[in-house]
Write an enzyme that holds these catalytic residues in place. Structure first.
Site, mmCIF file in Angstrom:
data_model
loop_
_atom_site.group_PDB
_atom_site.id
_atom_site.type_symbol
_atom_site.label_atom_id
_atom_site.label_comp_id
_atom_site.label_asym_id
_atom_site.label_seq_id
_atom_site.Cartn_x
_atom_site.Cartn_y
_atom_site.Cartn_z
ATOM 1 N N CYS A 2 -19.495 13.688 -13.174
ATOM 2 C CA CYS A 2 -18.457 14.617 -12.727
ATOM 3 C C CYS A 2 -17.154 14.351 -13.480
ATOM 4 O O CYS A 2 -16.950 13.265 -14.013
ATOM 5 C CB CYS A 2 -18.187 14.437 -11.241
ATOM 6 S SG CYS A 2 -19.661 14.549 -10.236
ATOM 7 N N ASN A 98 -16.083 11.611 -8.090
ATOM 8 C CA ASN A 98 -17.086 11.337 -9.131
ATOM 9 C C ASN A 98 -17.823 10.074 -8.709
ATOM 10 O O ASN A 98 -17.192 9.107 -8.304
ATOM 11 C CB ASN A 98 -16.351 11.119 -10.466
ATOM 12 C CG ASN A 98 -17.281 10.683 -11.588
ATOM 13 O OD1 ASN A 98 -18.495 10.816 -11.485
ATOM 14 N ND2 ASN A 98 -16.691 10.161 -12.651
ATOM 15 N N GLY A 99 -19.146 10.075 -8.789
ATOM 16 C CA GLY A 99 -19.903 8.880 -8.426
ATOM 17 C C GLY A 99 -20.617 9.063 -7.097
ATOM 18 O O GLY A 99 -20.838 10.192 -6.656
ATOM 19 N N GLU A 480 -31.846 9.349 -42.301
ATOM 20 C CA GLU A 480 -31.669 8.654 -41.026
ATOM 21 C C GLU A 480 -32.840 8.943 -40.076
ATOM 22 O O GLU A 480 -33.322 8.042 -39.378
ATOM 23 C CB GLU A 480 -30.330 9.077 -40.398
ATOM 24 C CG GLU A 480 -30.073 8.626 -38.970
ATOM 25 C CD GLU A 480 -30.010 7.117 -38.775
ATOM 26 O OE1 GLU A 480 -30.111 6.365 -39.749
ATOM 27 O OE2 GLU A 480 -29.898 6.698 -37.596
ATOM 28 N N LYS A 484 -35.143 6.027 -38.590
ATOM 29 C CA LYS A 484 -35.321 5.828 -37.131
ATOM 30 C C LYS A 484 -36.798 5.837 -36.782
ATOM 31 O O LYS A 484 -37.263 4.999 -36.021
ATOM 32 C CB LYS A 484 -34.654 6.949 -36.338
ATOM 33 C CG LYS A 484 -33.204 6.937 -36.032
ATOM 34 C CD LYS A 484 -32.635 5.871 -35.196
ATOM 35 C CE LYS A 484 -32.288 4.655 -35.990
ATOM 36 N NZ LYS A 484 -30.935 4.560 -36.456
ATOM 37 N N GLU A 487 -38.703 2.648 -38.130
ATOM 38 C CA GLU A 487 -38.357 1.335 -37.563
ATOM 39 C C GLU A 487 -38.807 1.165 -36.117
ATOM 40 O O GLU A 487 -39.089 0.055 -35.699
ATOM 41 C CB GLU A 487 -36.868 1.028 -37.716
ATOM 42 C CG GLU A 487 -35.949 1.825 -36.839
ATOM 43 C CD GLU A 487 -34.485 1.428 -37.010
ATOM 44 O OE1 GLU A 487 -34.180 0.242 -37.128
ATOM 45 O OE2 GLU A 487 -33.642 2.341 -37.022
ATOM 46 N N HIS A 503 -40.029 17.826 -57.117
ATOM 47 C CA HIS A 503 -40.025 16.843 -58.212
ATOM 48 C C HIS A 503 -40.933 15.665 -57.889
ATOM 49 O O HIS A 503 -40.767 14.583 -58.442
ATOM 50 C CB HIS A 503 -38.594 16.383 -58.491
ATOM 51 C CG HIS A 503 -37.714 17.521 -58.903
ATOM 52 N ND1 HIS A 503 -37.792 18.116 -60.146
ATOM 53 C CD2 HIS A 503 -36.779 18.222 -58.220
ATOM 54 C CE1 HIS A 503 -36.931 19.111 -60.216
ATOM 55 N NE2 HIS A 503 -36.303 19.205 -59.047
HETATM 56 C C1 F6R Z 1 -31.103 1.070 -38.129
HETATM 57 C C2 F6R Z 1 -30.141 -0.022 -38.004
HETATM 58 C C3 F6R Z 1 -29.811 -0.793 -39.211
HETATM 59 C C4 F6R Z 1 -28.306 -1.130 -39.247
HETATM 60 C C5 F6R Z 1 -27.996 -2.065 -40.417
HETATM 61 C C6 F6R Z 1 -26.515 -2.348 -40.537
HETATM 62 O O1 F6R Z 1 -31.294 1.737 -36.918
HETATM 63 O O2 F6R Z 1 -29.652 -0.285 -36.939
HETATM 64 O O3 F6R Z 1 -30.199 -0.133 -40.363
HETATM 65 O O4 F6R Z 1 -27.599 0.065 -39.362
HETATM 66 O O5 F6R Z 1 -28.691 -3.278 -40.252
HETATM 67 O O6 F6R Z 1 -26.047 -3.014 -39.426
HETATM 68 P P1 F6R Z 1 -24.508 -3.070 -39.103
HETATM 69 O O7 F6R Z 1 -24.074 -1.684 -38.814
HETATM 70 O O8 F6R Z 1 -24.403 -3.985 -37.920
HETATM 71 O O9 F6R Z 1 -23.812 -3.629 -40.313
#
Ligand code: F6R
Length: 608
Positions: A2, A98-99, A480, A484, A487, A503
């Site tokens: 809220c 709120n809450g 990215e 994601k 990993e 290419h």
């Molecule tokens: C991926 C991830 C890593 C960090 C990287 C840099 O999800 O978390 O690639 O982005 O190790 O880490 P920082 O931002 O702590 O320097």
């Protein structure tokens, strides 16, 4: 979540309350309401659904009065109906909340036994009744609230308006944030600095347990023991988030969901919402106008935020950017102009390669600016200037909210640079900052795509490989997305610039290959669509992230289209990051990996 706002002002309160509530839309809500004092009497307007419905009601039936409280409600107790919308009022007092009041059932039972009648299903209404009982017993508003607060358990914030008292509102904070805004001869209450932004930048944050009596002249803050206390007034908001999973299964899920709020906090630090300008410290150790280029280095996801920023700095500020992965940069012996600017980006502020890059830049006579999430970190300490991301602690190993907060800071810096260098007009700046101020709301809307993305994740979880494509600022986002996914789900994924497909990587396309295309409808949309058609022609399974216009024009080629809200082109990388994160998250959950601590990975990489 809220949103709360209160005004003790010198002009009509209702339009101001609605303007402030608009800023709080990003928190998510399903009904809204305001109450003001008209000739000393409490009057209310409430509406189910969007704020526009409340605004319509007020247009048809305006509220007078210079003092009032307002609320956007995200239903917890009771359906999101007008009857349950705040403010709740009984004779003598109105309240917004709120809450959650945990002990509301026993309190309500006690009140009903005393003959009080309830109009709503909310926990909030008990608070109005409890204060009403005290007022009827002859207490004044301050002592009535003081008597009721110790009876309440739970995490909440409250704001009260009193019959016959057009010089007074009272606020209380326990668990949920509440801040006081200081105007000139006027005072305000709000859930955060964003709510107060239309009125003032001078803000006092209440500590947990504090309650505050607000009049036009100022405020008196008491702590939970009732002792009058002073809290500092400041210009920006420090993030103080709890390090717990809350209702979420994983830290990563919680952190994805925090993004509307933490992006909002971060924005509040770098932009002036009222003036729609960027706001950087006046004493920066460099001058944007003197720079010939900017050098950026970082690792992993932080590097990818820098890659998005390259597009922004070059476009908004006509400032060339050299960007490198820090582990490469540190040994590359790149020649740097003395007095130039280097930017390092790091969530942890401890990444060994990024720290080494920083030291190299300093040794070359560069001014080093750090975008960091941990302000006490080594990188923060060794930099000439820091631009903190106010993401709060990030616990999940996969970076999510830190990434979007890095983008938020970088966007503000690129706009400020453009303005300082004369490549953006005041009008351009206003439009861009306006776009940024919409990001918390857009992020909340993007989160609503979660059920759809969860379904999609079940398809992706069965694929051995995946390809992500994007152009322009969507290209780093494709990288990215692939990072994601690999990993946390351990599915092999690659990100490519869409135009690069033919290419080489197009050889991988067959009917088993999911291809995730990130393509908001922008000036290069048609180009990305051509690349998408090349995939479709070869039987590739396309998952398209776009907006309504993009879906209209190109959705047919896709097996699944995820439609994001319309938004200014400049903010798409921040908002589109959210469904991309959700896709990786739900794929990993479906597969059953250790989402918060994927194998072989560490949150803070302090070795090279
Ligand atoms: C991926 C991830 C890593 C960090 C990287 C840099 O999800 O978390 O690639 O982005 O190790 O880490 P920082 O931002 O702590 O320097």
């Amino acid at each position: 979540m809220c949103g709360i706002v209160g005004v003790v002002g010198n002009e009509a309160a209702a339009p101001r309350l609605v303007a402030s509530l608009r800023r709080l839309e990003y928190r998510g809500y399903d009904s809204a309401g305001v109450a003001t004092l008209e000739d000393g009497h409490i009057t209310r307007r409430r509406a189910e659904g969007r704020l526009a419905a409340l605004a319509d009601k007020l247009d048809r039936s305006p509220l007078a009065g210079f003092v009032g409280i307002g609320h956007t409600r995200w239903a917890t107790h009771g359906a999101p109906t007008e009857r349950n919308a705040h403010p709740h009022a009984v004779a003598g007092v109105a309240v917004v909340h709120n809450g959650i009041i945990e002990n509301f059932r026993e309190l309500r039972d006690g009140l009903i036994a005393r003959g009080r009648r309830f109009e709503s299903d909310t926990d909030t209404e008990v608070v109005a009744h409890l204060v009403g009982v005290e007022l009827e017993a002859g207490r004044d508003p301050v002592s009535a609230v003081g008597a009721v607060l110790p009876k309440l358990t739970g995490a909440f914030s409250l704001a009260f308006l009193f019959e016959g008292r057009d010089d007074l509102i009272i606020g209380a904070r326990r668990g949920s944030p509440l801040a006081v805004g200081h105007g000139r001869g006027e005072m305000f209450l709000g859930s955060d600095a964003i709510a107060l932004a239309p009125f003032t930048a001078r803000v006092t944050y209440l500590d947990d347990g504090d309650w505050v009596v607000v009049t036009r002249e100022g405020c008196t803050i008491r702590d939970e023991t009732g002792k009058v206390i002073t809290r500092p007034m400041q210009m920006s908001q420090a993030s103080a988030l709890l390090v717990e999973k809350g209702n979420h299964r994983h830290f990563m899920a919680k952190e994805i969901h925090e993004q509307p709020e933490v992006i909002g906090h971060t924005l509040a630090r770098y932009v002036d919402f009222a003036a729609e300008t960027t706001r950087l410290p006046a004493d920066l150790p460099f001058d944007w106008r003197d720079l010939k280029r900017v050098v950026i280095s970082a690792c992993g996801t932080a590097y990818l935020s820098g890659l998005v920023a390259k597009y922004w700095f070059e476009r908004f500020a006509r400032l060339p950017v050299d960007i490198d992965i820090a582990s490469e940069f540190r040994y590359r012996e790149m020649p740097l102009d003395a007095d130039g600017l280097s930017i390092v980006i790091s969530q942890s502020g401890e990444t060994a390669d990024t720290l080494a890059a920083l030291r190299y830049c300093k040794a070359q006579g560069q001014t080093v600016a750090a975008i960091v999430n941990v302000p006490e970190s080594t990188i923060a300490r060794e930099s000439d200037v820091i631009f903190p991301t106010l993401a709060g602690p990030e616990i999940g190993v996969a970076s999510t909210k830190a990434f979007t907060c890095q983008l938020t800071v970088l966007a503000a810096l690129a706009i400020a640079a453009g303005r300082a260098r004369g490549t953006l007009s005041a009008e351009d700046e206003r439009a861009l900052v306006h776009g940024l101020s919409e990001v918390p709301r857009l992020a909340a809307e993007a989160l609503r795509l979660e059920p759809q993305i969860e379904g999609l994740a079940k398809i992706l979880a069965k694929a051995p490989d995946a390809l992500y494509l994007g152009r322009g600022t969507s290209y780093p986002l494709a990288l990215e997305g692939a990072l994601k996914l690999k990993e946390i789900s351990y599915i092999h994924a690659e990100g490519y610039a869409a135009g690069e497909l033919k290419h080489g990587p197009i050889a991988l396309i067959d009917e088993t290959m999911p291809v995730i295309v990130i393509a908001p409808y922008d000036r290069i949309f048609e180009k990305t669509v051509s690349n998408m058609q090349e995939v479709a022609a070869r039987g590739g399974r396309i998952i398209l992230f776009t907006d309504a216009r993009g879906a209209d024009e190109a959705g047919e080629a896709a097996e699944v289209t995820i439609v994001l809200p319309d938004m200014p082109a400049a903010v798409t990388p921040i908002v589109y990051a959210i469904p991309i994160q959700l896709l990786a998250y739900h794929t990993a959950v479906f597969i059953g990996t250790d989402v918060d601590q994927p194998r072989n990975l560490a949150k803070s990489v302090t070795v090279e």
